[in-house]
Write a protein that holds these residues in place. Sequence first.
Motif, PDB file in Angstrom:
ATOM      1  N   ALA A 297       0.832  -1.203   0.000  1.00 18.81           N
ATOM      2  CA  ALA A 297       0.000   0.000   0.000  1.00 18.81           C
ATOM      3  C   ALA A 297       0.867   1.254   0.000  1.00 18.81           C
ATOM      4  CB  ALA A 297      -0.932  -0.010   1.209  1.00 18.81           C
ATOM      5  N   ALA A 298       1.933   1.249   0.812  1.00 19.05           N
ATOM      6  CA  ALA A 298       2.827   2.405   0.868  1.00 19.05           C
ATOM      7  C   ALA A 298       3.531   2.613  -0.472  1.00 19.05           C
ATOM      8  CB  ALA A 298       3.852   2.211   1.979  1.00 19.05           C
ATOM      9  N   ARG A 299       3.964   1.515  -1.079  1.00 18.47           N
ATOM     10  CA  ARG A 299       4.651   1.624  -2.380  1.00 18.47           C
ATOM     11  C   ARG A 299       3.699   2.132  -3.458  1.00 18.47           C
ATOM     12  NH1 ARG A 299       6.740   3.179  -5.849  1.00 18.47           N
ATOM     13  NH2 ARG A 299       8.411   2.370  -7.202  1.00 18.47           N
ATOM     14  N   TYR A 300       2.491   1.619  -3.445  1.00 12.58           N
ATOM     15  CA  TYR A 300       1.499   2.040  -4.441  1.00 12.58           C
ATOM     16  C   TYR A 300       1.168   3.521  -4.295  1.00 12.58           C
ATOM     17  CZ  TYR A 300      -2.898   2.286  -7.016  1.00 12.58           C
ATOM     18  OH  TYR A 300      -3.900   2.640  -7.886  1.00 12.58           O
ATOM     19  N   LEU A 301       1.211   4.015  -3.072  1.00 14.50           N
ATOM     20  CA  LEU A 301       0.893   5.423  -2.820  1.00 14.50           C
ATOM     21  C   LEU A 301       2.096   6.342  -2.974  1.00 14.50           C
ATOM     22  CD1 LEU A 301      -1.586   5.040   0.167  1.00 14.50           C
ATOM     23  CD2 LEU A 301      -2.133   5.786  -2.161  1.00 14.50           C
ATOM     24  N   GLY A 302       3.248   5.775  -3.352  1.00 11.89           N
ATOM     25  CA  GLY A 302       4.360   6.635  -3.725  1.00 11.89           C
ATOM     26  C   GLY A 302       5.627   6.556  -2.910  1.00 11.89           C
ATOM     27  N   ASP A 303       5.664   5.802  -1.818  1.00  7.77           N
ATOM     28  CA  ASP A 303       6.873   5.725  -1.001  1.00  7.77           C
ATOM     29  C   ASP A 303       7.676   4.492  -1.402  1.00  7.77           C
ATOM     30  OD1 ASP A 303       8.872   5.694   0.869  1.00  7.77           O
ATOM     31  OD2 ASP A 303       7.566   6.050   2.590  1.00  7.77           O
ATOM     32  N   ALA A 304       8.768   4.717  -2.140  1.00 10.38           N
ATOM     33  CA  ALA A 304       9.605   3.603  -2.609  1.00 10.38           C
ATOM     34  C   ALA A 304      10.564   3.116  -1.538  1.00 10.38           C
ATOM     35  CB  ALA A 304      10.383   4.036  -3.849  1.00 10.38           C
ATOM     36  N   GLY A 305      10.605   3.796  -0.396  1.00 12.01           N
ATOM     37  CA  GLY A 305      11.531   3.420   0.665  1.00 12.01           C
ATOM     38  C   GLY A 305      11.301   2.009   1.181  1.00 12.01           C
ATOM     39  N   VAL A 306      10.046   1.554   1.180  1.00  9.94           N
ATOM     40  CA  VAL A 306       9.756   0.206   1.681  1.00  9.94           C
ATOM     41  C   VAL A 306      10.429  -0.862   0.829  1.00  9.94           C
ATOM     42  CG1 VAL A 306       7.586   0.850   2.783  1.00  9.94           C
ATOM     43  CG2 VAL A 306       7.580   0.182   0.373  1.00  9.94           C
ATOM     44  N   GLU A 307      10.601  -0.561  -0.447  1.00  9.46           N
ATOM     45  CA  GLU A 307      11.266  -1.509  -1.342  1.00  9.46           C
ATOM     46  C   GLU A 307      12.749  -1.583  -1.019  1.00  9.46           C
ATOM     47  OE1 GLU A 307      11.463  -2.449  -6.143  1.00  9.46           O
ATOM     48  OE2 GLU A 307      10.368  -0.699  -5.387  1.00  9.46           O
ATOM     49  N   HIS A 308      13.368  -0.431  -0.787  1.00  9.61           N
ATOM     50  CA  HIS A 308      14.797  -0.394  -0.460  1.00  9.61           C
ATOM     51  C   HIS A 308      15.073  -0.991   0.916  1.00  9.61           C
ATOM     52  CE1 HIS A 308      15.212   1.894  -4.058  1.00  9.61           C
ATOM     53  NE2 HIS A 308      14.617   2.987  -3.575  1.00  9.61           N
ATOM     54  N   ASP A 309      14.095  -0.927   1.818  1.00 10.37           N
ATOM     55  CA  ASP A 309      14.260  -1.474   3.164  1.00 10.37           C
ATOM     56  C   ASP A 309      13.994  -2.977   3.231  1.00 10.37           C
ATOM     57  OD1 ASP A 309      14.828   1.061   4.051  1.00 10.37           O
ATOM     58  OD2 ASP A 309      12.807   1.461   4.807  1.00 10.37           O
TER      59      ASP A 309
ATOM     60  N   VAL B   7       0.635 -15.056  23.495  1.00 15.71           N
ATOM     61  CA  VAL B   7      -0.036 -14.983  24.793  1.00 15.71           C
ATOM     62  C   VAL B   7      -1.448 -14.414  24.677  1.00 15.71           C
ATOM     63  CG1 VAL B   7       0.073 -13.996  27.110  1.00 15.71           C
ATOM     64  CG2 VAL B   7       2.175 -14.725  25.971  1.00 15.71           C
ATOM     65  N   GLY B   8      -1.586 -13.340  23.899  1.00 19.32           N
ATOM     66  CA  GLY B   8      -2.843 -12.590  23.902  1.00 19.32           C
ATOM     67  C   GLY B   8      -3.604 -12.553  22.601  1.00 19.32           C
ATOM     68  N   LEU B   9      -3.219 -13.375  21.630  1.00 23.26           N
ATOM     69  CA  LEU B   9      -3.873 -13.509  20.321  1.00 23.26           C
ATOM     70  C   LEU B   9      -3.555 -12.400  19.337  1.00 23.26           C
ATOM     71  CD1 LEU B   9      -7.484 -14.784  21.193  1.00 23.26           C
ATOM     72  CD2 LEU B   9      -5.479 -16.123  20.551  1.00 23.26           C
ATOM     73  N   ALA B  10      -3.256 -11.189  19.805  1.00 24.81           N
ATOM     74  CA  ALA B  10      -2.998 -10.066  18.910  1.00 24.81           C
ATOM     75  C   ALA B  10      -1.543  -9.633  19.014  1.00 24.81           C
ATOM     76  CB  ALA B  10      -3.909  -8.887  19.253  1.00 24.81           C
ATOM     77  N   GLY B  11      -0.953  -9.310  17.871  1.00 24.36           N
ATOM     78  CA  GLY B  11       0.421  -8.843  17.865  1.00 24.36           C
ATOM     79  C   GLY B  11       0.632  -7.827  16.772  1.00 24.36           C
ATOM     80  N   TRP B  12       1.872  -7.577  16.435  1.00 23.63           N
ATOM     81  CA  TRP B  12       2.179  -6.571  15.427  1.00 23.63           C
ATOM     82  C   TRP B  12       3.451  -6.956  14.681  1.00 23.63           C
ATOM     83  CZ3 TRP B  12       2.221  -5.843  20.694  1.00 23.63           C
ATOM     84  CH2 TRP B  12       3.461  -5.674  21.298  1.00 23.63           C
ATOM     85  N   THR B  13       3.663  -6.305  13.564  1.00 26.44           N
ATOM     86  CA  THR B  13       4.855  -6.533  12.747  1.00 26.44           C
ATOM     87  C   THR B  13       5.948  -5.554  13.143  1.00 26.44           C
ATOM     88  OG1 THR B  13       4.143  -4.987  11.033  1.00 26.44           O
ATOM     89  CG2 THR B  13       3.429  -7.290  10.797  1.00 26.44           C
ATOM     90  N   LYS B  14       7.132  -5.786  12.615  1.00 26.98           N
ATOM     91  CA  LYS B  14       8.242  -4.858  12.819  1.00 26.98           C
ATOM     92  C   LYS B  14       7.856  -3.486  12.264  1.00 26.98           C
ATOM     93  CE  LYS B  14      12.194  -6.505  11.604  1.00 26.98           C
ATOM     94  NZ  LYS B  14      13.314  -6.950  10.731  1.00 26.98           N
ATOM     95  N   SER B  15       8.223  -2.433  13.006  1.00 26.11           N
ATOM     96  CA  SER B  15       7.889  -1.081  12.562  1.00 26.11           C
ATOM     97  C   SER B  15       8.441  -0.836  11.164  1.00 26.11           C
ATOM     98  CB  SER B  15       8.460  -0.046  13.532  1.00 26.11           C
ATOM     99  OG  SER B  15       7.864  -0.168  14.795  1.00 26.11           O
ATOM    100  N   ILE B  16       7.649  -0.180  10.358  1.00 26.37           N
ATOM    101  CA  ILE B  16       8.042   0.108   8.981  1.00 26.37           C
ATOM    102  C   ILE B  16       8.236   1.613   8.816  1.00 26.37           C
ATOM    103  CG2 ILE B  16       5.640   0.261   8.201  1.00 26.37           C
ATOM    104  CD1 ILE B  16       6.572  -1.072   5.578  1.00 26.37           C
ATOM    105  N   GLU B  17       9.295   1.991   8.141  1.00 25.11           N
ATOM    106  CA  GLU B  17       9.591   3.408   7.932  1.00 25.11           C
ATOM    107  C   GLU B  17       8.866   3.908   6.697  1.00 25.11           C
ATOM    108  OE1 GLU B  17      11.315   5.607   9.711  1.00 25.11           O
ATOM    109  OE2 GLU B  17      11.664   4.128  11.294  1.00 25.11           O
ATOM    110  N   ILE B  18       7.994   4.870   6.895  1.00 23.21           N
ATOM    111  CA  ILE B  18       7.266   5.481   5.781  1.00 23.21           C
ATOM    112  C   ILE B  18       7.396   6.986   5.875  1.00 23.21           C
ATOM    113  CG2 ILE B  18       4.947   5.918   4.854  1.00 23.21           C
ATOM    114  CD1 ILE B  18       4.217   3.073   5.468  1.00 23.21           C
ATOM    115  N   ASP B  19       7.705   7.616   4.767  1.00 24.78           N
ATOM    116  CA  ASP B  19       7.812   9.079   4.710  1.00 24.78           C
ATOM    117  C   ASP B  19       6.471   9.632   4.224  1.00 24.78           C
ATOM    118  OD1 ASP B  19       8.381  11.710   4.404  1.00 24.78           O
ATOM    119  OD2 ASP B  19      10.116  11.440   3.099  1.00 24.78           O
TER     120      ASP B  19
END
Length: 205
Positions: A33-45, A66-78
């Motif tokens: 979604a970030a790449r489609y909206l114009g931030d190419a940084g996610v590709e380089h990362d 433990v609690g069923l819900a979690g999260w992914t590694k933080s992603i850098e978006i400009d």
Amino acid sequence: MTRVYDLTLHQVVLRALAFVIIVATHGAAVAIAARYLGDAGVEHDGRLTASPVNHLDVVGFITAIVGLAGWTKSIEIDPARLRFGAFGALIVVLGGSLVSLFDGFIALWLRPWVVNLLPDSAATHAFAFIQVFAEMCFATALLNLLPVPPLTGALFLAAAAPGWRAAIGRAGMYVGFALLALALLGVLRASLWPMIDSLMRIALG
């Protein structure tokens, strides 16, 4: 209904396998979604991939077990590179959660066909895995809408308040451990369960 502290080896394995898949799809959806909206940084990362290794956050993974819900590694978006600015960041956040919701619904809808194709012993394990997978999909989708680090929703907060971006990044570790503590106390799952249960009922008709 999955209990918080039903942490038998079997349950831990089911949750771990389920969350690895969720991490891969949620993380990839956010990056795409970030790449489609114009931030190419996610590709380089290296985040424009469905490999869970590139998206896995250790504390987020343990919290999910433990609690069923979690999260992914933080992603850098400009946000400055995104079309529509802060609204674009909101689309990115929603993209990750919508994919997780979609995964949960599809898994539950396909479960009868999958189970019927398997022998009895395998069908029992498949039924249990899909149940856990759907619960964790819904829980993770809901949790990551919150605009706090290290959750995906923090991307919108950073875009809406760019002056706080550095502080938001620094707070991620502390908030992550706080969420883990809430998971260990049973608060995280108890807070999310009514919505998870509603989504399960909708998916199962």
